[in-house]
Motif scaffolding. Structure first.
Motif, PDB file in Angstrom:
ATOM      1  N   CYS A 146      14.208  -6.332  -0.751  1.00 47.50           N
ATOM      2  CA  CYS A 146      13.286  -6.110   0.363  1.00 47.50           C
ATOM      3  C   CYS A 146      11.870  -5.924  -0.195  1.00 47.50           C
ATOM      4  O   CYS A 146      11.601  -4.945  -0.902  1.00 47.50           O
ATOM      5  N   LEU A 147      11.001  -6.859   0.114  1.00 49.36           N
ATOM      6  CA  LEU A 147       9.670  -6.881  -0.480  1.00 49.36           C
ATOM      7  C   LEU A 147       8.753  -5.804   0.076  1.00 49.36           C
ATOM      8  O   LEU A 147       7.935  -5.239  -0.651  1.00 49.36           O
ATOM      9  N   GLY A 148       8.869  -5.504   1.371  1.00 47.93           N
ATOM     10  CA  GLY A 148       7.921  -4.602   2.020  1.00 47.93           C
ATOM     11  C   GLY A 148       7.833  -3.239   1.370  1.00 47.93           C
ATOM     12  O   GLY A 148       6.740  -2.747   1.071  1.00 47.93           O
ATOM     13  N   ILE A 149       8.973  -2.592   1.106  1.00 50.09           N
ATOM     14  CA  ILE A 149       8.965  -1.249   0.536  1.00 50.09           C
ATOM     15  C   ILE A 149       8.435  -1.266  -0.887  1.00 50.09           C
ATOM     16  O   ILE A 149       7.779  -0.319  -1.348  1.00 50.09           O
ATOM     17  N   VAL A 150       8.674  -2.366  -1.618  1.00 49.65           N
ATOM     18  CA  VAL A 150       8.147  -2.503  -2.979  1.00 49.65           C
ATOM     19  C   VAL A 150       6.624  -2.512  -2.951  1.00 49.65           C
ATOM     20  O   VAL A 150       5.957  -1.824  -3.741  1.00 49.65           O
ATOM     21  N   LEU A 151       6.043  -3.280  -2.022  1.00 47.06           N
ATOM     22  CA  LEU A 151       4.591  -3.363  -1.916  1.00 47.06           C
ATOM     23  C   LEU A 151       3.985  -2.032  -1.497  1.00 47.06           C
ATOM     24  O   LEU A 151       2.939  -1.619  -2.013  1.00 47.06           O
ATOM     25  N   GLU A 152       4.618  -1.353  -0.546  1.00 47.01           N
ATOM     26  CA  GLU A 152       4.088  -0.079  -0.048  1.00 47.01           C
ATOM     27  C   GLU A 152       4.045   0.984  -1.138  1.00 47.01           C
ATOM     28  O   GLU A 152       3.001   1.613  -1.384  1.00 47.01           O
ATOM     29  N   LEU A 153       5.179   1.197  -1.789  1.00 40.62           N
ATOM     30  CA  LEU A 153       5.244   2.257  -2.799  1.00 40.62           C
ATOM     31  C   LEU A 153       4.349   1.962  -3.991  1.00 40.62           C
ATOM     32  O   LEU A 153       3.676   2.851  -4.521  1.00 40.62           O
ATOM     33  N   SER A 154       4.324   0.714  -4.413  1.00 39.74           N
ATOM     34  CA  SER A 154       3.441   0.360  -5.521  1.00 39.74           C
ATOM     35  C   SER A 154       1.986   0.533  -5.132  1.00 39.74           C
ATOM     36  O   SER A 154       1.161   1.002  -5.937  1.00 39.74           O
ATOM     37  N   GLY A 155       1.667   0.202  -3.882  1.00 40.18           N
ATOM     38  CA  GLY A 155       0.288   0.333  -3.420  1.00 40.18           C
ATOM     39  C   GLY A 155      -0.197   1.764  -3.386  1.00 40.18           C
ATOM     40  O   GLY A 155      -1.276   2.079  -3.888  1.00 40.18           O
ATOM     41  N   VAL A 156       0.620   2.660  -2.807  1.00 42.43           N
ATOM     42  CA  VAL A 156       0.153   4.041  -2.633  1.00 42.43           C
ATOM     43  C   VAL A 156       0.254   4.864  -3.916  1.00 42.43           C
ATOM     44  O   VAL A 156      -0.555   5.767  -4.151  1.00 42.43           O
ATOM     45  N   LEU A 157       1.237   4.568  -4.767  1.00 42.66           N
ATOM     46  CA  LEU A 157       1.436   5.387  -5.962  1.00 42.66           C
ATOM     47  C   LEU A 157       0.694   4.866  -7.188  1.00 42.66           C
ATOM     48  O   LEU A 157       0.289   5.657  -8.041  1.00 42.66           O
ATOM     49  N   CYS A 158       0.532   3.562  -7.294  1.00 39.04           N
ATOM     50  CA  CYS A 158      -0.108   2.986  -8.486  1.00 39.04           C
ATOM     51  C   CYS A 158      -1.474   2.391  -8.190  1.00 39.04           C
ATOM     52  O   CYS A 158      -2.458   2.698  -8.866  1.00 39.04           O
TER      53      CYS A 158
END
Length: 438
Positions: free
Chosen positions: A333-345
């Protein structure tokens, strides 16, 4: 530790003008590229993974003020070992997660392309996403990632940018031909919803190339802050324009049904989109090596004093790519990968760290525009990190990975022959909402 064995390169202090050079000539002799190639490298990184204009210029100015030529050495000189360690962790995980997301996109996208080959069984193992991820890694991304010089990727990045233009044309075409036949979600045009913070996290993932800007900057024939600013302005304008067109056209077509991977919304029997999927898959494969360059450089700086022998260069590259490939086979699932990487990194790499470095290094008055903007960016980054993480965990996106969208059912709607959908005429919209979200 590489931190102790790699003193930062200290250059004579000078004004921020055209004579500024952050990277010594001997270091980049035979490894330079023209401005146009640098633009394509940055645009490729941006479209695959983006940029924030002011923050990038601020980062290079910080390098000039501190006499350093890498993001890590800049933070090391500004905040010492704790800052260096934190930055190294963030700078490793952001491109590493980007590599995972690129593999997910490649598997999802190209599997649908091969399914359109006549006579091929859709359930065939050799056209499945897992096999495609492994094949593309072994055949393309690994060999490209083994390059030692990022300047050699200039022509590859140009190819990626041209293909992105073709993809954009296809997405724009489908707004007109397909959009009117896709039912619109309720309150599709209501903006400023609470999930906007999550969107900022995704955009932070997309709009960043801070982790590789020193690599591209150092690949210039005559690296100066003025020249870099020009490159960044051009790259940012091109990339923001393309990103806005993609986002607008995708949402106009599918509104609330829009997936994290836009091509997941289109039906598999749409041949024009199949060609777009192929171009997209190639583009992602060509973007992948730039992210691998950064992860490898971080490991080299932290554990090997900044230099890798030929043998360790190959070993580290293979280990990084193998780990990214294995994780991408487990996550779909791509969406959660993009979200978490965006906000944390991405958020701290964009908003917080460059601003904090500049504020500490600059001797400009507090009313200087760069300092005012830096003071604004730090709290914005903190809010995006905290609120974005909480919302990403408590309100995860729906993911229809690998599934045909409800409007693609043959009895309900035809995508290649644009006619009034029987599905829309006979099925109440409330039923559509239930069928897609249950």
């Amino acid at each position: 530790m590489g931190y102790q064995g790699q003193p930062p390169v200290v250059l004579p202090q000078c004004d921020l003008d055209d004579k500024e050079t952050l990277v010594s000539e001997h270091k980049h002799k035979g490894k330079t590229c023209r401005q146009s190639a640098a633009v394509f490298n940055v645009v490729n990184s941006i479209i695959g993974s983006g940029v924030i204009d002011f923050s990038l210029v601020l980062l290079i100015k910080g390098g000039a003020l501190s006499g350093t030529d890498t993001y890590q050495s800049l933070v090391s000189k500004t905040f010492g070992f704790p800052g260096y360690l934190l930055l190294s962790i963030l700078q490793f995980f952001y491109p590493f997660i980007a590599m995972i997301s690129y593999n997910i996109i490649t598997g999802d996208t190209l599997s649908k392309v091969f399914q359109r080959i006549p006579g091929v069984d859709p359930e065939n193992f050799f056209i499945g996403r897992h096999f495609i991820i492994v094949l593309s890694t072994v055949a393309f991304t690994l060999p490209l990632s083994l390059y030692r010089d990022v300047a050699k990727l200039g022509k590859i990045s140009l190819t990626s940018t041209v293909l992105t233009t073709l993809i954009l044309g296809i997405v724009m075409t489908r707004v007109i031909s397909l959009g009117p036949h896709i039912p619109k979600t309720e309150d599709a045009w209501v903006f400023a919803k609470p999930s906007a913070i999550q969107a900022i996290g995704v955009m932070s993932f997309a709009f960043i190339c801070h982790h590789n800007c020193f690599l591209v900057y150092g690949s210039l024939e005559e690296p100066t802050v003025a020249k870099w600013s020009c490159i960044i302005h051009v790259s940012a304008l091109v990339s923001v324009f393309i990103s806005i067109l993609f986002a607008t056209c995708g949402y106009l077509t599918f509104t609330g049904f829009t997936q994290g991977d836009l091509f997941e919304n289109y039906c598999r029997n749409d041949d024009l989109v199949t060609f777009g999927r192929f171009c997209y898959g190639v583009t992602v494969i060509l973007t992948y090596p730039i992210e691998c360059f950064v992860t490898r450089e971080v490991i080299a700086n932290v554990f090997f004093g900044g230099n890798l022998s030929s043998v360790f260069h190959i070993i580290v590259t293979v280990v990084i790519i193998t780990a990214a490939t294995l994780l991408s086979l487990l996550i779909d699932c791509l969406g959660i990968v993009l979200e978490l990487s965006g906000v944390l990194c991405a958020a701290p790499l964009i908003f917080i760290i460059p601003s904090a470095c500049y504020l500490k290094l600059s001797e400009e008055p507090r009313t200087h525009s760069d300092k005012i903007m830096s003071c604004v960016m730090i709290p914005i980054g903190a809010v995006v990190m905290v609120v974005g993480f909480v919302m990403a965990v408590t309100n995860p996106q729906d993911c229809t990975h690998g599934q045909e969208m409800f409007y693609c059912v043959p009895d309900n709607v035809s995508l290649t022959s644009i006619s009034v959908s029987h599905f829309q005429l006979t099925t109440p919209f409330s039923v559509l909402n239930l069928s897609i979200f249950q």
